[in-house]
Design an enzyme around this catalytic site. Structure first.
Site, PDB file in Angstrom:
ATOM      1  N   ASP A  63       0.867  -1.171   0.000  1.00 56.17           N
ATOM      2  CA  ASP A  63       0.000   0.000   0.000  1.00 56.17           C
ATOM      3  C   ASP A  63       0.907   1.225   0.000  1.00 56.17           C
ATOM      4  O   ASP A  63       1.613   1.488   0.978  1.00 56.17           O
ATOM      5  CB  ASP A  63      -0.895  -0.024   1.244  1.00 56.17           C
ATOM      6  N   VAL A  64       0.912   1.978  -1.096  1.00 54.18           N
ATOM      7  CA  VAL A  64       1.865   3.080  -1.229  1.00 54.18           C
ATOM      8  C   VAL A  64       1.594   4.226  -0.263  1.00 54.18           C
ATOM      9  O   VAL A  64       2.423   5.132  -0.134  1.00 54.18           O
ATOM     10  CB  VAL A  64       1.922   3.621  -2.678  1.00 54.18           C
ATOM     11  N   ASN A  90       3.676   4.952 -10.727  1.00 52.40           N
ATOM     12  CA  ASN A  90       2.486   4.836 -11.562  1.00 52.40           C
ATOM     13  C   ASN A  90       1.195   4.629 -10.765  1.00 52.40           C
ATOM     14  O   ASN A  90       0.113   4.831 -11.293  1.00 52.40           O
ATOM     15  CB  ASN A  90       2.699   3.662 -12.535  1.00 52.40           C
ATOM     16  N   TYR A 158      -8.863  14.898  -8.299  1.00 52.24           N
ATOM     17  CA  TYR A 158      -7.856  14.278  -9.166  1.00 52.24           C
ATOM     18  C   TYR A 158      -6.944  15.342  -9.774  1.00 52.24           C
ATOM     19  O   TYR A 158      -5.717  15.197  -9.789  1.00 52.24           O
ATOM     20  CB  TYR A 158      -8.557  13.486 -10.261  1.00 52.24           C
ATOM     21  N   LYS A 162      -2.851  15.760  -9.235  1.00 52.89           N
ATOM     22  CA  LYS A 162      -1.886  15.632 -10.318  1.00 52.89           C
ATOM     23  C   LYS A 162      -1.058  16.907 -10.506  1.00 52.89           C
ATOM     24  O   LYS A 162       0.100  16.847 -10.927  1.00 52.89           O
ATOM     25  CB  LYS A 162      -2.594  15.235 -11.614  1.00 52.89           C
TER      26      LYS A 162
END
Length: 255
Positions: A63-64, A90, A158, A162
């Site tokens: 789990d990042v 990614n 989102y 980003k």
């Protein structure tokens, strides 16, 4: 145990490796002879990627967003392979659909946790290995999205996440300069993955005028080739930012 190295031994770490662009990129790295460390939240899809790669591969369910899990995974990679030449950051999530006045704040926080904190944690761990290894240096390639440049309607969480990835990418490039660590952000638009199912056919994608419209898509393997092309450049060359979209996709003006 550290894997014995020879001059052509190269190691790529890929997060979000269980599907889509992550899987396509893993297979492209493998086709070109790289050793792989594949990270993903669920082990089974990552193992399917590894099975299809046919390369020297380390599978690590991670789990990042968990700092301890990320640190342990990168320590394992360093112990097994002895170095990291490329990190392809990614892993990500689209998060909630919602405009600035009605976005759910819990979902907002979850989106930032995966897309921003997860990107930072993996970059930080890779950076530490690259700084200490010999020969020193490496590449960190972050999957941004064209939303790092142009938003879609009702995508504030989102889009904000980003844009933050862009800040991380540029900071890596600056902080990594003394150590031969470069950063590339690849902003991808409408790769035909499971996450974007329905954009090219079916219900389509939201447009600024409020309608839904089918948009052109392109195979994720094309983006994968670009990632690996950057990875294989000599260390004397840095690529800071790239944009790749499906031909004809609404980009400037988003419609």
């Amino acid at each position: 145990m550290t894997t014995p190295q020879h001059p052509d031994f190269r190691v790529a770490v890929i997060t979000g490796a269980g599907s889509g662009i992550g899987r396509a990129t893993a297979h492209e790295f493998a086709r070109r002879g790289w050793a792989l460390a594949l990270l993903g939240r669920r082990e089974e899809p990552v193992r399917r990627t590894a099975d299809g790669a046919g390369a020297q591969t380390l599978v690590l369910p991670v789990d990042v967003t968990d700092p301890d899990a990320v640190a342990a995974a990168f320590a394992r990679i360093a112990a097994v392979y002895g170095r990291i030449d490329v990190l392809f950051n990614n892993a990500g999530t689209f998060g909630p659909s919602g405009s600035v006045e009605d976005v759910d704040l819990t979902q907002w926080a979850d989106t930032l946790d995966v897309n921003v904190t997860g990107t930072l944690l993996c970059a930080s761990s890779a950076f530490a290995v690259m700084r200490e290894q010999r020969p020193q240096g490496g590449r960190i390639i972050n999957n941004g999205s064209v939303s790092a440049r142009r938003p879609r309607p009702r995508s504030v969480a989102y889009t904000a996440s980003k844009h933050a990835v862009t800040g991380i990418s540029r900071s890596i490039a600056l902080d990594g300069r003394p150590f031969g660590i470069t950063a590339t952000q690849i902003d991808i638009g409408n790769a035909e993955t499971e996450l974007l199912a329905g954009i090219g056919a079916g219900k389509g994608a939201a447009q600024p005028d409020g309608t839904l419209r089918a948009e052109p898509v392109f195979p994720p393997e094309h983006a994968a080739r670009m990632v690996v092309d950057v990875a294989e450049l000599p260390p004397t060359t840095a690529v800071h930012e790239l944009v790749i979209t499906a031909t004809g996709m609404p980009y400037d003006g988003r419609g």
